[in-house]
Each structure stands twice: as structure tokens, then as C-alpha cells.
Design an enzyme around this catalytic site. Structure first.
Site, short mmCIF file in Angstrom:
data_model
loop_
_atom_site.label_atom_id
_atom_site.label_comp_id
_atom_site.label_asym_id
_atom_site.label_seq_id
_atom_site.Cartn_x
_atom_site.Cartn_y
_atom_site.Cartn_z
N ASN A 48 35.22 1.22 -3.44
CA ASN A 48 36.02 0.15 -4.03
C ASN A 48 35.05 -0.94 -4.45
O ASN A 48 34.50 -1.66 -3.61
CB ASN A 48 37.01 -0.37 -2.98
CG ASN A 48 37.75 -1.61 -3.44
OD1 ASN A 48 37.70 -1.99 -4.61
ND2 ASN A 48 38.44 -2.26 -2.50
N TRP A 49 34.83 -1.04 -5.76
CA TRP A 49 33.82 -1.98 -6.25
C TRP A 49 34.32 -3.41 -6.29
O TRP A 49 33.55 -4.33 -6.59
CB TRP A 49 33.34 -1.55 -7.64
CG TRP A 49 32.38 -0.40 -7.61
CD1 TRP A 49 31.83 0.18 -6.50
CD2 TRP A 49 31.86 0.31 -8.74
NE1 TRP A 49 30.99 1.20 -6.88
CE2 TRP A 49 30.99 1.31 -8.24
CE3 TRP A 49 32.04 0.20 -10.12
CZ2 TRP A 49 30.30 2.19 -9.08
CZ3 TRP A 49 31.36 1.07 -10.96
CH2 TRP A 49 30.49 2.06 -10.44
N LYS A 50 35.62 -3.62 -6.05
CA LYS A 50 36.16 -4.99 -6.06
C LYS A 50 35.75 -5.70 -7.36
O LYS A 50 35.75 -5.09 -8.42
CB LYS A 50 35.72 -5.73 -4.80
CG LYS A 50 36.05 -4.91 -3.54
CD LYS A 50 35.93 -5.66 -2.26
CE LYS A 50 36.33 -4.75 -1.09
NZ LYS A 50 36.29 -5.40 0.19
N HIS A 89 45.73 -3.35 -0.96
CA HIS A 89 44.51 -3.77 -0.27
C HIS A 89 44.75 -5.15 0.35
O HIS A 89 45.42 -5.98 -0.24
CB HIS A 89 43.33 -3.81 -1.25
CG HIS A 89 42.02 -3.98 -0.56
ND1 HIS A 89 41.60 -5.20 -0.08
CD2 HIS A 89 41.05 -3.08 -0.23
CE1 HIS A 89 40.42 -5.03 0.51
NE2 HIS A 89 40.07 -3.76 0.43
N GLU A 100 43.04 -7.67 0.47
CA GLU A 100 42.64 -8.77 -0.43
C GLU A 100 43.68 -9.01 -1.52
O GLU A 100 43.70 -10.07 -2.13
CB GLU A 100 41.25 -8.46 -1.03
CG GLU A 100 40.16 -8.59 0.04
CD GLU A 100 38.89 -7.83 -0.27
OE1 GLU A 100 38.74 -7.33 -1.39
OE2 GLU A 100 38.05 -7.73 0.65
N GLU A 120 42.54 -0.09 7.26
CA GLU A 120 41.46 -1.05 7.10
C GLU A 120 41.76 -2.32 7.90
O GLU A 120 42.48 -3.20 7.43
CB GLU A 120 41.32 -1.45 5.63
CG GLU A 120 40.99 -0.31 4.70
CD GLU A 120 40.23 -0.80 3.47
OE1 GLU A 120 39.10 -0.35 3.28
OE2 GLU A 120 40.75 -1.66 2.75
N GLY A 172 34.08 -6.36 5.02
CA GLY A 172 33.04 -7.24 4.49
C GLY A 172 32.36 -8.08 5.56
O GLY A 172 31.61 -9.00 5.24
N SER A 181 33.50 -2.15 6.54
CA SER A 181 32.08 -2.13 6.88
C SER A 181 31.53 -0.73 7.15
O SER A 181 30.69 -0.55 8.04
CB SER A 181 31.79 -3.08 8.06
OG SER A 181 32.09 -4.41 7.71
N GLY A 236 33.60 -0.64 0.57
CA GLY A 236 33.39 -1.76 -0.34
C GLY A 236 31.92 -1.97 -0.62
O GLY A 236 31.31 -1.27 -1.44
N GLY A 237 31.31 -2.91 0.11
CA GLY A 237 29.93 -3.33 -0.16
C GLY A 237 28.93 -2.19 -0.31
O GLY A 237 28.11 -2.19 -1.24
P1 PGA Z 1 33.67 -3.27 3.04
O1 PGA Z 1 35.10 -3.23 2.28
O2 PGA Z 1 33.19 -1.84 3.10
O3 PGA Z 1 32.80 -4.14 2.18
O4 PGA Z 1 33.92 -3.82 4.39
C1 PGA Z 1 36.02 -2.21 2.53
C2 PGA Z 1 37.26 -2.41 1.70
O5 PGA Z 1 37.68 -3.56 1.54
O6 PGA Z 1 37.85 -1.44 1.19
#
Ligand code: PGA
Length: 272
Positions: free
Chosen positions: A9-11, A95, A97, A182, A188, A228, A249-250
Site C-alpha cells: 500500500n503505497w499510500k 483502511h 487512515e 491492522e 507506521g 510495520s 505500507g512503508g
Molecule cells: P506500515 O503500514 O507497513 O507502514 O505500518 C501498513 C498499512 O497501513 O497498511
């Protein structure tokens, strides 16, 4: 047999050019990896360019959200069939976010500002149904905040989010869905949920799916862990019997890191 799904997930990262550069580096790194599905979820603006770069690679494409109407006067929204048109197989829905459930936000993000991130169980349900009707596979996200975990509410919150997201979805469609557990406090932050605890909550989600929709959807639904996930913890996460992949994500922003995570999914597939 559930094929592990390792999704990046590149956000709000990567332009079209950056996406194409990533794909050019990433695809050769996973050429010999088998038994696992890799997917990339770029921002809307980079979907078509990423689809083009991925052609013939076997890597799937996903969007990070979509609206629940097919078309109409909804400024700024993107319809499910538009993301299908851009080449998507998957769409991330709900998600944290997008639900406004962040670990930490800048202090001047007042409740009025945070209302922008308006998803809730009812909108997630609508989005999931219209995404399914458009032929997309939703990746439905759920998880508790740090406060909810501290209050011992994890299981209740996750069960409620699951029931809300899947209300009225036919059992045969549930079997093909993907869920991502999640925990908000692990996203993050570098704080991963202990693999055994992620496995426990994911087992609980699977049991709830089985109770509500039956044995086949319970056995068929793929449930990922997210929060993470990094190259150095992916193998342990993927050793857990209930965990069918990762939403990353990251660590999905760097080709070598994400390739290592995809390889951890393949190692699990090889053991099954
Ligand atoms: P993260 O994000 O790997 O940067 O913790 C995961 C996500 O939000 O899907």
C-alpha cells in the site's frame, strides 16, 4: 489452499515516473518466487502507469479506495468501474487512515479537519458491495487503536468491524474476499503486533466468518496482517498458520524490501 497475498500500500507516495521505476527494479527481484501473489496499490494518479509497467509480470494491481456509487455528481470520488478500467483487481477498503483512525496526527487537525477521513462500518459495507459488484476483490481493513487495546476491547472492536463490513454480503462472495487485520497502533510506528497475537486475532476473525457465513467462506477467505511489516519480521509473521499474507505500507516503497517480504510469503506457501 489459500494463496498468500503480499500487497504493498503505497499510500500518498510515488508519481507515475517513480512507480514505473519501482516496477522496473522490483519485478526482476521476484521472478523466481512462486506460490504467492504480489500486489501493488499505488495512488489513483499512478494506477494506469503502474498497470502498464506491470503488464506480463504476474503482479496484481489494487486501488487504495473507491466510492460506492457507479457514477454521478460526486466531486473527487472514484467509482469501482474506474479502478477496474485502470487495471485493478483489488481495492483496499476501510483502511484506518481513511476511517480517520490514525496513531498520531498533527495537533492542529481538529475534529472538523479529521472529519475529512470519513469512512465507518456503514460506508465500508457499501464500498465492499459495490466493489464486488464491479468485479473487484476488496481488501477490507480492520483493527483496534492503542486505547481500545489497552481497554481490552480488541476482540469486540474487530468483531464489530467485521460484522459491519460484511452485512448482507452473500456467503459465496465472502469466500473470495481479503481481510487485513491492522492494529492502528502498529501502523507506521515500527511497533509490530507479536506474531502470535496477530495469529490469535486473525483466527478469531476467521471463526467469526465461519459462524456467520459457513465453513467454506471461513476456510476460503484470506486474512492478512498489516502494521510495520518489514523484511526482518515478515518470515515470523508468515510462519503463523492463520496469516495469509501482509498489507505493507512503508516497506513496500523500496523494491528490495518489498521483494524480500514477498519471498517470505512464498516460503510459507512452500510449507503448506
Ligand atoms: P506500515 O503500514 O507497513 O507502514 O505500518 C501498513 C498499512 O497501513 O497498511
Amino acid at each position: 489452499m489459500r494463496v498468500p497475498l503480499m500487497a504493498g500500500n503505497w499510500k500518498m507516495y510515488k508519481t507515475q515516473g517513480e512507480a514505473a521505476k519501482f516496477v522496473a527494479e522490483f519485478v526482476p527481484l521476484i521472478e523466481d518466487v512462486s506460490g504467492v501473489e504480489a500486489a501493488l496499490c499505488p495512488p489513483f494518479t499512478a494506477l494506469a502507469a503502474t498497470a502498464e509497467a506491470l503488464r506480463g509480470s504476474g503482479v496484481s494491481l489494487g486501488a487504495q479506495d473507491c466510492f460506492w456509487e457507479e457514477q454521478g455528481a460526486y466531486t473527487g470520488q472514484v467509482a469501482p468501474k474506474m479502478v477496474v478500467d485502470a487495471g485493478c483487481k483489488y481495492v483496499i477498503i476501510g483502511h484506518s487512515e481513511r476511517r480517520g483512525r490514525f496513531g498520531q496526527v498533527p495537533g492542529d487537525w481538529t475534529p472538523q479537519v479529521r472529519a475529512l477521513f470519513g469512512d465507518n462500518d456503514a460506508t465500508v459495507n457499501r464500498k465492499a458491495k459495490t466493489a464486488l459488484a464491479a468485479g473487484l476483490t476488496p481488501i477490507i481493513c480492520m483493527g483496534e487503536t492503542a486505547d481500545e487495546r489497552d481497554r481490552g476491547e480488541t476482540d469486540t472492536i474487530v468483531r464489530r468491524q467485521l460484522a459491519g463490513a460484511l452485512e448482507g454480503v452473500p456467503a459465496e462472495q465472502v469466500a473470495s474476499l481479503v481481510i487485513a487485520y491492522e492494529p492502528v497502533w502498529a501502523i507506521g510506528t515500527g511497533r509490530t503486533c507479536a506474531a502470535s497475537e496477530a495469529n490469535r486475532v486473525i483466527g478469531l476473525i476467521r471463526a467469526a466468518v465461519r459462524e456467520t457465513f459457513g465453513a467454506a467462506p471461513g476456510a476460503g477467505i484470506r486474512i492478512q496482517y498489516g502494521g510495520s511489516v518489514k523484511p526482518d519480521n515478515a518470515a515470523e509473521i508468515m510462519r503463523q498458520p492463520e496469516i495469509d499474507g501482509a498489507l505493507v505500507g512503508g516497506a513496500s516503497l523500496k523494491p528490495a524490501d518489498f521483494a524480500a517480504i514477498v519471498a517470505a510469503g512464498a516460503a510459507r506457501a512452500a510449507r503448506m
